[in-house]
Design a protein around this motif. Structure first.
Motif: not given
Length: 203
Positions: A106-122
């Motif tokens: 699993y991943a447990l990450t401090n990350w803004s919900a508004e920018t996390f989608g960018i990482a998921m796509e990349r």
């Protein structure tokens, strides 16, 4: 016996650093470091990780430091330029752990919900996880114990059978206080060694 492995993302699997952007915007290194240390601070950024909107965060700084408007707006306007890419050696360790079939991961990450989608796509490897818990979506972040508890409860993880990996010692200490064996990440090589020598994880 370790049955579950929990990764932090930033600085463990993904290289993210505001310096990558702001070295393009500043010609003076000292001025850049002052801006990063005193204006777009880590404490300010962590509030977005805990659910504050990017708009609200930006407007707050603009009200305090209007003379830095262009550089403040760049933080989220050009946020993707802070992504340096995956950390290949750690991603390879992750790949081998996943391929072994011996662990839930699993991943447990401090990350803004508004920018996390960018990482998921990349980053395709984010799709390898059995689950990802994002602080900005949960409105709470590390090192608060309730954030760790979200993952433990959601995926029925026994803390004593889990292993948590994070580059922030503060977050590692918080996990240990919850009874989760933890590794302070300093490099992929050190992580690989600790897997084998301390936890008997052979990959």
């Amino acid at each position: 016996m370790i049955k579950t492995i929990i990764f932090d993302l930033g600085a463990v699997l993904i290289d993210w650093n505001p310096v990558y952007l702001y070295r393009k915007l500043f010609t003076d290194e000292t001025a850049m470091q002052h801006f990063l240390t005193n204006i777009v601070t880590s404490e300010w950024n962590e509030e977005q990780d805990a659910g504050r909107s990017l708009h609200e965060a930006t407007e707050l700084l603009l009200s305090q430091y209007p003379e830095h408007e262009e550089n403040i707006r760049a933080f989220y306007g050009r946020w993707e330029e802070m992504l340096g890419g995956p950390i290949p050696e750690t991603v390879e360790l992750f790949r081998k752990l996943k391929a072994s079939g011996n662990y839930k991961i699993y991943a447990l990450t401090n990350w803004s919900a508004e920018t996390f989608g960018i990482a998921m796509e990349r980053y395709d490897f984010l799709g390898w996880f059995d689950g990802i818990v994002v602080s900005g979506e949960e409105k709470v972040r590390k090192p608060y114990p309730e954030f760790y508890q979200v993952l433990l409860n959601r995926y029925s993880v026994n803390p004593a059978e889990a292993l948590f990996i994070d580059d922030n010692l503060r977050n590692v200490k918080a996990a240990k206080e919850l009874g989760i064996p933890s590794i302070h990440f300093t490099s992929p090589e050190a992580l690989h060694a600790e897997f084998a020598e301390v936890y008997g994880i052979k990959i």
